[in-house]
Motif scaffolding. Structure first.
Motif, PDB file in Angstrom:
ATOM      1  N   SER A  61      24.046 -30.673   0.739  1.00  0.00           N
ATOM      2  CA  SER A  61      25.018 -30.047   0.033  1.00  0.00           C
ATOM      3  C   SER A  61      24.232 -29.135  -0.751  1.00  0.00           C
ATOM      4  N   ASP A  62      22.832 -29.334  -1.282  1.00  0.00           N
ATOM      5  CA  ASP A  62      22.157 -28.297  -1.764  1.00  0.00           C
ATOM      6  C   ASP A  62      22.002 -27.078  -0.738  1.00  0.00           C
ATOM      7  N   ASN A  63      21.805 -27.230   0.394  1.00  0.00           N
ATOM      8  CA  ASN A  63      21.682 -26.126   1.353  1.00  0.00           C
ATOM      9  C   ASN A  63      23.003 -25.335   1.287  1.00  0.00           C
ATOM     10  N   ALA A  64      24.306 -25.871   1.295  1.00  0.00           N
ATOM     11  CA  ALA A  64      25.363 -25.352   1.379  1.00  0.00           C
ATOM     12  C   ALA A  64      25.555 -24.695   0.103  1.00  0.00           C
ATOM     13  N   GLU A  65      25.025 -24.898  -1.057  1.00  0.00           N
ATOM     14  CA  GLU A  65      25.191 -24.104  -2.404  1.00  0.00           C
ATOM     15  C   GLU A  65      24.413 -23.052  -2.608  1.00  0.00           C
ATOM     16  N   VAL A  66      23.221 -22.942  -1.748  1.00  0.00           N
ATOM     17  CA  VAL A  66      22.417 -21.522  -1.855  1.00  0.00           C
ATOM     18  C   VAL A  66      22.948 -20.436  -1.132  1.00  0.00           C
ATOM     19  N   LYS A  67      23.026 -19.404  -2.117  1.00  0.00           N
ATOM     20  CA  LYS A  67      23.596 -17.815  -1.740  1.00  0.00           C
ATOM     21  C   LYS A  67      22.498 -17.206  -1.153  1.00  0.00           C
ATOM     22  N   THR A  68      23.040 -16.649   0.235  1.00  0.00           N
ATOM     23  CA  THR A  68      21.904 -15.812   0.941  1.00  0.00           C
ATOM     24  C   THR A  68      22.407 -14.381   0.976  1.00  0.00           C
ATOM     25  N   LYS A  69      21.192 -13.610   1.157  1.00  0.00           N
ATOM     26  CA  LYS A  69      21.326 -12.082   1.413  1.00  0.00           C
ATOM     27  C   LYS A  69      20.641 -11.871   2.782  1.00  0.00           C
ATOM     28  N   THR A  70      21.468 -10.982   3.522  1.00  0.00           N
ATOM     29  CA  THR A  70      20.773 -10.480   4.752  1.00  0.00           C
ATOM     30  C   THR A  70      20.047  -9.189   4.457  1.00  0.00           C
ATOM     31  N   LEU A  71      18.871  -9.010   5.317  1.00  0.00           N
ATOM     32  CA  LEU A  71      18.003  -8.004   5.009  1.00  0.00           C
ATOM     33  C   LEU A  71      17.724  -7.194   6.355  1.00  0.00           C
ATOM     34  N   TYR A  72      17.978  -5.910   6.502  1.00  0.00           N
ATOM     35  CA  TYR A  72      17.828  -5.227   7.572  1.00  0.00           C
ATOM     36  C   TYR A  72      16.247  -5.194   7.568  1.00  0.00           C
ATOM     37  N   VAL A  73      15.592  -5.309   9.112  1.00  0.00           N
ATOM     38  CA  VAL A  73      14.217  -5.108   8.975  1.00  0.00           C
ATOM     39  C   VAL A  73      13.964  -3.974  10.132  1.00  0.00           C
ATOM     40  N   GLY A  74      13.561  -2.768  10.000  1.00  0.00           N
ATOM     41  CA  GLY A  74      13.367  -1.841  10.830  1.00  0.00           C
ATOM     42  C   GLY A  74      12.107  -1.523  11.096  1.00  0.00           C
TER      43      GLY A  74
END
Length: 157
Positions: A61-74
């Protein structure tokens, strides 16, 4: 029965058997029979399995609550793979997913991809890794643009 339930059942049985031998050794002088000793072991096993499953559920449940952000890597080196990129970004924070894109026809890497990180660590990773030289290439790291959601109306038009 799913694999998690099978694993829990196996753990309970293993601990019950260990508990039986422990209770049998500790209570060798008492008049408890085999069934009572095994029952004590099962109770101990059930208690321990409950504690373990509760702690696993809390971690999930701790993992489920973590907000994520997607980064572009070029400008990634073509020889870089997911594990190398994951390792690089893990130095800056928690990485959940790495996707490096490949050409559909040739199967060769296209030199860019996406890294999904904990939102709290993403800005730190951008600051640390953008314009950084990595395997003789200068990385371009920024927040990924979100795909526009296609509605049914747009599809119908």
């Amino acid at each position: 029965m799913n694999p998690t339930q099978q694993k829990s059942l196996f753990i309970v049985l293993a601990i019950a058997i260990i508990g039986y031998f422990a209770a049998n050794a500790l209570l060798a002088d008492s008049s408890l029979n085999l069934g009572a000793t095994f029952s004590i072991g099962t109770l101990i096993g059930g208690f321990i399995a409950t504690v373990i499953s509760t702690s696993n559920a809390t971690t999930q449940s701790d993992n489920a609550e973590v907000k994520t952000k997607t980064l572009y890597v070029g400008n990634l080196p073509y020889k870089a793979n997911e594990s190398v990129v994951r390792e690089l970004f893990s130095e800056q924070g928690r990485v959940f997913n790495v996707r490096l894109l490949k050409d559909k026809n040739t199967g060769k890497r296209r030199g860019f991809g996406f890294v999904e990180m904990a939102e709290a660590d993403a800005d730190k990773a951008i600051a640390a890794l953008n314009e950084k030289e990595f395997q003789q290439r200068t990385l371009k790291v920024r927040a990924a643009k979100q795909k526009p959601e296609t509605s049914e109306e747009a599809v119908a038009s």
